[in-house]
Scaffold this motif. Structure first.
Motif, PDB file in Angstrom:
ATOM      1  N   ARG A 169       7.308   3.312   7.982  1.00 45.09           N
ATOM      2  CA  ARG A 169       6.442   2.509   8.846  1.00 45.09           C
ATOM      3  C   ARG A 169       5.255   1.975   8.052  1.00 45.09           C
ATOM      4  O   ARG A 169       4.832   0.840   8.230  1.00 45.09           O
ATOM      5  N   GLU A 170       4.715   2.813   7.167  1.00 48.60           N
ATOM      6  CA  GLU A 170       3.603   2.361   6.336  1.00 48.60           C
ATOM      7  C   GLU A 170       4.070   1.302   5.345  1.00 48.60           C
ATOM      8  O   GLU A 170       3.348   0.354   5.044  1.00 48.60           O
ATOM      9  N   LEU A 171       5.291   1.466   4.862  1.00 47.47           N
ATOM     10  CA  LEU A 171       5.825   0.490   3.920  1.00 47.47           C
ATOM     11  C   LEU A 171       6.263  -0.791   4.629  1.00 47.47           C
ATOM     12  O   LEU A 171       6.738  -1.712   3.990  1.00 47.47           O
ATOM     13  N   GLN A 172       6.090  -0.813   5.944  1.00 45.89           N
ATOM     14  CA  GLN A 172       6.402  -1.962   6.801  1.00 45.89           C
ATOM     15  C   GLN A 172       7.821  -2.470   6.606  1.00 45.89           C
ATOM     16  O   GLN A 172       8.054  -3.612   6.222  1.00 45.89           O
ATOM     17  N   GLY A 173       8.738  -1.578   6.885  1.00 49.07           N
ATOM     18  CA  GLY A 173      10.141  -1.954   6.867  1.00 49.07           C
ATOM     19  C   GLY A 173      10.856  -1.721   5.556  1.00 49.07           C
ATOM     20  O   GLY A 173      12.063  -1.805   5.502  1.00 49.07           O
ATOM     21  N   GLY A 174      10.105  -1.441   4.522  1.00 53.67           N
ATOM     22  CA  GLY A 174      10.767  -1.175   3.248  1.00 53.67           C
ATOM     23  C   GLY A 174      11.447   0.180   3.271  1.00 53.67           C
ATOM     24  O   GLY A 174      10.995   1.098   3.938  1.00 53.67           O
ATOM     25  N   GLU A 175      12.541   0.293   2.574  1.00 54.08           N
ATOM     26  CA  GLU A 175      13.251   1.572   2.512  1.00 54.08           C
ATOM     27  C   GLU A 175      12.568   2.489   1.512  1.00 54.08           C
ATOM     28  O   GLU A 175      12.201   2.066   0.418  1.00 54.08           O
ATOM     29  N   ALA A 176      12.420   3.744   1.917  1.00 52.75           N
ATOM     30  CA  ALA A 176      11.757   4.727   1.058  1.00 52.75           C
ATOM     31  C   ALA A 176      12.620   5.028  -0.163  1.00 52.75           C
ATOM     32  O   ALA A 176      13.827   5.246  -0.043  1.00 52.75           O
ATOM     33  N   PRO A 177      12.009   5.037  -1.355  1.00 50.93           N
ATOM     34  CA  PRO A 177      12.765   5.372  -2.566  1.00 50.93           C
ATOM     35  C   PRO A 177      13.120   6.865  -2.602  1.00 50.93           C
ATOM     36  O   PRO A 177      12.626   7.657  -1.794  1.00 50.93           O
ATOM     37  N   ALA A 178      13.932   7.228  -3.552  1.00 51.40           N
ATOM     38  CA  ALA A 178      14.393   8.611  -3.684  1.00 51.40           C
ATOM     39  C   ALA A 178      13.231   9.589  -3.864  1.00 51.40           C
ATOM     40  O   ALA A 178      13.288  10.719  -3.368  1.00 51.40           O
ATOM     41  N   SER A 179      12.165   9.173  -4.532  1.00 47.68           N
ATOM     42  CA  SER A 179      11.029  10.078  -4.737  1.00 47.68           C
ATOM     43  C   SER A 179      10.374  10.459  -3.419  1.00 47.68           C
ATOM     44  O   SER A 179       9.912  11.590  -3.250  1.00 47.68           O
ATOM     45  N   ILE A 180      10.354   9.536  -2.463  1.00 50.08           N
ATOM     46  CA  ILE A 180       9.790   9.817  -1.141  1.00 50.08           C
ATOM     47  C   ILE A 180      10.692  10.795  -0.397  1.00 50.08           C
ATOM     48  O   ILE A 180      10.225  11.741   0.230  1.00 50.08           O
ATOM     49  N   ARG A 181      11.981  10.573  -0.485  1.00 52.89           N
ATOM     50  CA  ARG A 181      12.937  11.478   0.169  1.00 52.89           C
ATOM     51  C   ARG A 181      12.820  12.888  -0.405  1.00 52.89           C
ATOM     52  O   ARG A 181      12.854  13.872   0.318  1.00 52.89           O
ATOM     53  N   THR A 182      12.644  12.972  -1.703  1.00 55.42           N
ATOM     54  CA  THR A 182      12.494  14.273  -2.353  1.00 55.42           C
ATOM     55  C   THR A 182      11.213  14.959  -1.884  1.00 55.42           C
ATOM     56  O   THR A 182      11.221  16.151  -1.570  1.00 55.42           O
ATOM     57  N   ALA A 183      10.114  14.213  -1.830  1.00 55.94           N
ATOM     58  CA  ALA A 183       8.843  14.793  -1.386  1.00 55.94           C
ATOM     59  C   ALA A 183       8.951  15.289   0.050  1.00 55.94           C
ATOM     60  O   ALA A 183       8.445  16.369   0.377  1.00 55.94           O
ATOM     61  N   CYS A 184       9.616  14.540   0.909  1.00 58.39           N
ATOM     62  CA  CYS A 184       9.791  14.973   2.300  1.00 58.39           C
ATOM     63  C   CYS A 184      10.657  16.232   2.377  1.00 58.39           C
ATOM     64  O   CYS A 184      10.398  17.121   3.191  1.00 58.39           O
TER      65      CYS A 184
END
Length: 91
Positions: free
Chosen positions: A42-57
């Protein structure tokens, strides 16, 4: 075979079968990670989260909030969103 032995075997088999079925119907563990990723996206305004974001989550789901926030902010997420996203991941 004695009736009590047979009954014990049947009950054991039934317990194992039902336990396996319960494990298959349990909610997926990635639901919390998904909620975290959705907040970031949502913060990225529609952009797909990269793998680093998925890992952090995923790290946040494991309970390491500090590392989760660090991973998200390193990935370009604001601190406020990172803190709330990691909080959601841990739930």
């Amino acid at each position: 075979m004695r009736t009590s032995t047979r009954l014990a075997g049947v009950l054991t088999g039934l317990t194992l079968a039902l336990g396996g079925a319960a494990a298959l119907t349990a909610p997926a563990a990635h639901a919390d990670v998904t909620a975290c990723i959705n907040q970031v996206e949502r913060e990225l305004q529609g952009g797909e989260a990269p793998a680093s974001i998925r890992t952090a989550c995923s790290v946040g789901m494991g309970g390491d909030q500090k590392q989760c926030v660090t991973g998200l902010t390193t990935g370009g997420v604001t601190n406020g969103t990172a803190v709330s996203a990691c909080r959601v991941a841990a739930q």
